[in-house]
Scaffold this active site. Structure first.
Site, PDB file in Angstrom:
ATOM      1  N   ALA A   4      52.627  59.882  15.958  1.00  0.00           N
ATOM      2  CA  ALA A   4      53.902  60.409  16.641  1.00  0.00           C
ATOM      3  C   ALA A   4      55.231  59.885  15.837  1.00  0.00           C
ATOM      4  O   ALA A   4      56.265  59.888  16.298  1.00  0.00           O
ATOM      5  CB  ALA A   4      53.956  59.763  18.034  1.00  0.00           C
ATOM      6  N   THR A   5      54.867  59.545  14.632  1.00  0.00           N
ATOM      7  CA  THR A   5      56.106  58.871  13.876  1.00  0.00           C
ATOM      8  C   THR A   5      56.830  59.967  12.927  1.00  0.00           C
ATOM      9  O   THR A   5      57.858  59.818  12.418  1.00  0.00           O
ATOM     10  CB  THR A   5      55.696  57.746  12.764  1.00  0.00           C
ATOM     11  N   GLY A  10      56.866  64.583  12.269  1.00  0.00           N
ATOM     12  CA  GLY A  10      56.513  66.125  12.313  1.00  0.00           C
ATOM     13  C   GLY A  10      56.143  66.727  13.888  1.00  0.00           C
ATOM     14  O   GLY A  10      56.680  66.386  14.685  1.00  0.00           O
ATOM     15  N   TYR A  67      40.619  69.296   1.723  1.00  0.00           N
ATOM     16  CA  TYR A  67      41.638  69.285   3.172  1.00  0.00           C
ATOM     17  C   TYR A  67      41.069  70.372   3.973  1.00  0.00           C
ATOM     18  O   TYR A  67      40.828  70.354   5.155  1.00  0.00           O
ATOM     19  CB  TYR A  67      43.134  69.577   2.373  1.00  0.00           C
ATOM     20  N   PRO A  74      47.674  75.468  13.008  1.00  0.00           N
ATOM     21  CA  PRO A  74      48.925  76.095  12.506  1.00  0.00           C
ATOM     22  C   PRO A  74      48.628  76.512  11.148  1.00  0.00           C
ATOM     23  O   PRO A  74      48.072  75.981  10.237  1.00  0.00           O
ATOM     24  CB  PRO A  74      49.809  74.892  12.597  1.00  0.00           C
TER      25      PRO A  74
HETATM   26  P1  NDP Z   1      53.520  64.583   8.946  1.00  0.00           P
HETATM   27  O1  NDP Z   1      53.190  64.156   7.855  1.00  0.00           O
HETATM   28  O2  NDP Z   1      55.244  64.882   9.465  1.00  0.00           O
HETATM   29  O3  NDP Z   1      52.962  63.676  10.097  1.00  0.00           O
HETATM   30  C1  NDP Z   1      51.756  63.310  10.147  1.00  0.00           C
HETATM   31  C2  NDP Z   1      51.398  62.050  11.195  1.00  0.00           C
HETATM   32  O4  NDP Z   1      50.158  61.496  10.976  1.00  0.00           O
HETATM   33  C3  NDP Z   1      52.445  60.571  10.958  1.00  0.00           C
HETATM   34  O5  NDP Z   1      53.072  60.389  11.957  1.00  0.00           O
HETATM   35  C4  NDP Z   1      51.371  59.730  10.492  1.00  0.00           C
HETATM   36  O6  NDP Z   1      51.893  58.373  10.920  1.00  0.00           O
HETATM   37  C5  NDP Z   1      50.137  60.197  10.917  1.00  0.00           C
HETATM   38  N1  NDP Z   1      49.169  59.541  10.253  1.00  0.00           N
HETATM   39  C6  NDP Z   1      48.842  59.789   9.040  1.00  0.00           C
HETATM   40  N2  NDP Z   1      47.839  58.994   8.502  1.00  0.00           N
HETATM   41  C7  NDP Z   1      47.650  58.168   9.447  1.00  0.00           C
HETATM   42  C8  NDP Z   1      46.739  57.021   9.681  1.00  0.00           C
HETATM   43  N3  NDP Z   1      45.715  56.568   8.718  1.00  0.00           N
HETATM   44  N4  NDP Z   1      46.768  56.088  10.985  1.00  0.00           N
HETATM   45  C9  NDP Z   1      47.491  56.666  11.909  1.00  0.00           C
HETATM   46  N5  NDP Z   1      48.325  57.673  11.949  1.00  0.00           N
HETATM   47  C10 NDP Z   1      48.242  58.405  10.680  1.00  0.00           C
HETATM   48  O7  NDP Z   1      52.783  65.956   9.042  1.00  0.00           O
HETATM   49  P2  NDP Z   1      52.401  66.905  10.389  1.00  0.00           P
HETATM   50  O8  NDP Z   1      53.194  66.757  11.412  1.00  0.00           O
HETATM   51  O9  NDP Z   1      52.537  68.389   9.591  1.00  0.00           O
HETATM   52  O10 NDP Z   1      50.960  66.773  10.512  1.00  0.00           O
HETATM   53  C11 NDP Z   1      50.291  66.565  11.667  1.00  0.00           C
HETATM   54  C12 NDP Z   1      48.934  67.210  11.927  1.00  0.00           C
HETATM   55  O11 NDP Z   1      49.137  68.761  11.676  1.00  0.00           O
HETATM   56  C13 NDP Z   1      48.004  66.694  10.792  1.00  0.00           C
HETATM   57  O12 NDP Z   1      46.573  66.685  11.201  1.00  0.00           O
HETATM   58  C14 NDP Z   1      47.920  68.070   9.793  1.00  0.00           C
HETATM   59  O13 NDP Z   1      46.713  68.259   9.126  1.00  0.00           O
HETATM   60  C15 NDP Z   1      48.250  69.172  10.650  1.00  0.00           C
HETATM   61  N6  NDP Z   1      48.880  70.485  10.138  1.00  0.00           N
HETATM   62  C16 NDP Z   1      49.983  70.615   9.429  1.00  0.00           C
HETATM   63  C17 NDP Z   1      50.291  71.650   9.064  1.00  0.00           C
HETATM   64  C18 NDP Z   1      51.794  71.862   8.201  1.00  0.00           C
HETATM   65  O14 NDP Z   1      51.713  72.839   7.797  1.00  0.00           O
HETATM   66  N7  NDP Z   1      52.648  70.829   8.353  1.00  0.00           N
HETATM   67  C19 NDP Z   1      49.815  72.842   9.283  1.00  0.00           C
HETATM   68  C20 NDP Z   1      48.464  72.718  10.056  1.00  0.00           C
HETATM   69  C21 NDP Z   1      47.993  71.577  10.454  1.00  0.00           C
HETATM   70  P3  NDP Z   1      52.187  57.133   9.964  1.00  0.00           P
HETATM   71  O15 NDP Z   1      52.359  57.681   8.480  1.00  0.00           O
HETATM   72  O16 NDP Z   1      53.265  56.453  10.541  1.00  0.00           O
HETATM   73  O17 NDP Z   1      50.933  56.394  10.373  1.00  0.00           O
HETATM   74  C1  8X3 Z   2      48.445  72.605   6.588  1.00  0.00           C
HETATM   75  C2  8X3 Z   2      48.787  74.111   6.372  1.00  0.00           C
HETATM   76  O1  8X3 Z   2      48.134  75.906   4.538  1.00  0.00           O
HETATM   77  O2  8X3 Z   2      48.876  73.709   3.675  1.00  0.00           O
HETATM   78  O3  8X3 Z   2      47.172  72.577   7.212  1.00  0.00           O
HETATM   79  O4  8X3 Z   2      46.753  74.237   4.666  1.00  0.00           O
HETATM   80  S1  8X3 Z   2      48.162  74.367   4.829  1.00  0.00           S
END
Ligand code: NDP
Ligand code: 8X3
Length: 251
Positions: A9-10, A12, A152, A182
């Protein structure tokens, strides 16, 4: 009022989920590694919506930390209605044969094992109450494999499969399981993938309108607020300009 447990929740998508569920009168358990950001979000949600927020600070890759955090929730917080398994990351974008083992391990440990640890700890609480909803944030990368996405994509294919498995095994207890998958969302995702090369990260979103994290949070909120007899199994959400994992129409 529901209790919503959100991993990652930190930033995105996870942060946007926290905001929409708070705005609509729910109480939240927010988690992540960056404690200062969690505290800031808690203050924001307390001030804006008077939301009750519990902050849990742990690394999802550490099963002992996960177990400890969840077993210490106590009666006040352990009635989790909705678990949003959102924490995840991509690290690197290389040809398979040039892959960095440490990057692979970070993705597997976070996106697959972390999600499993959390859900293994929380799902029995839902099963006991015969009620609960697990929302897994997958990806278009879990539906298709794209060039250089190799590991990934494999982790997100695993999320796709694990979501189906959870649904099958918990259907008799009335547990809902939803995957939201997404396409490109502009968050810190690419900054993490490119290890802090922010110019490269920004270039990913140039020339088209990507999804915003709020778009995915809206979808999660919609899925979580349907009647008891209705479940969305799977939702693939793309920017209008993205036709498939590898095809984004850029101007
Ligand atoms: P962000 O990098 O903005 O957010 C990722 C979040 O995951 C952060 O809050 C981070 O918190 C947390 N996180 C990562 N590693 C850990 C860990 N080891 N322990 C606890 N928390 C962790 O990316 P998004 O919001 O985009 O990603 C959220 C999800 O959406 C992911 O699963 C990603 O794969 C998925 N996704 C994203 C897409 C995109 O294009 N952005 C598209 C499709 C899917 P902190 O670092 O503080 O621990
Ligand atoms: C994140 C979107 O297209 O980089 O899951 O895989 S993509």
């Amino acid at each position: 009022m529901k209790t919503i447990f959100i991993t990652g929740a930190t930033s995105g998508i996870g942060k946007s989920c926290a905001r929409i569920f708070a705005e609509n009168g729910n109480r939240l358990i927010i988690t992540g590694r960056r404690i200062e950001r969690l505290k800031e979000l808690k203050t924001e949600l307390n001030n804006k919506y008077n939301t009750e927020v519990l902050v849990l600070n742990f690394d999802i890759r550490n099963n002992k930390e996960v177990d400890k955090a969840i077993s210490n929730l106590g009666n006040k917080w352990n009635n989790i209605d909705v678990l949003i398994n959102n924490a995840g990351l991509a690290v690197g974008l290389n040809k398979f044969q040039d892959g960095v083992i440490d990057d692979w391990e970070r993705m597997i440990d976070t996106n697959i094992k972390g999600l499993l640890y959390i859900t293994r700890a929380i799902s029995p609480l839902m099963v006991d109450r015969k009620s609960g909803h697990i929302i897994n944030i997958g990806s278009v990368a879990g539906k298709e494999t794209y060039q250089y996405g190799n590991v990934y994509c494999a982790t997100k294919h695993a999320v796709d499969s694990i979501s189906k498995a959870m649904r099958i095994d918990m259907v008799e207890f009335g547990i809902k399981v939803t995957q939201i998958a997404p396409g490109a969302v502009e968050t810190e995702f690419s900054n993490v993938r490119f290890k802090g090369d922010d110019a490269k990260a920004d270039s990913i979103y140039n020339g088209f309108e990507p999804l915003r994290p709020e778009d995915i949070a809206d979808a999660a909120f919609y899925c979580a607020n349907l009647p008891k007899h209705v479940n969305i199994n799977d939702m693939l959400i793309m920017p209008t300009a993205q036709a498939s994992a590898g095809l984004i129409h850029k101007i």
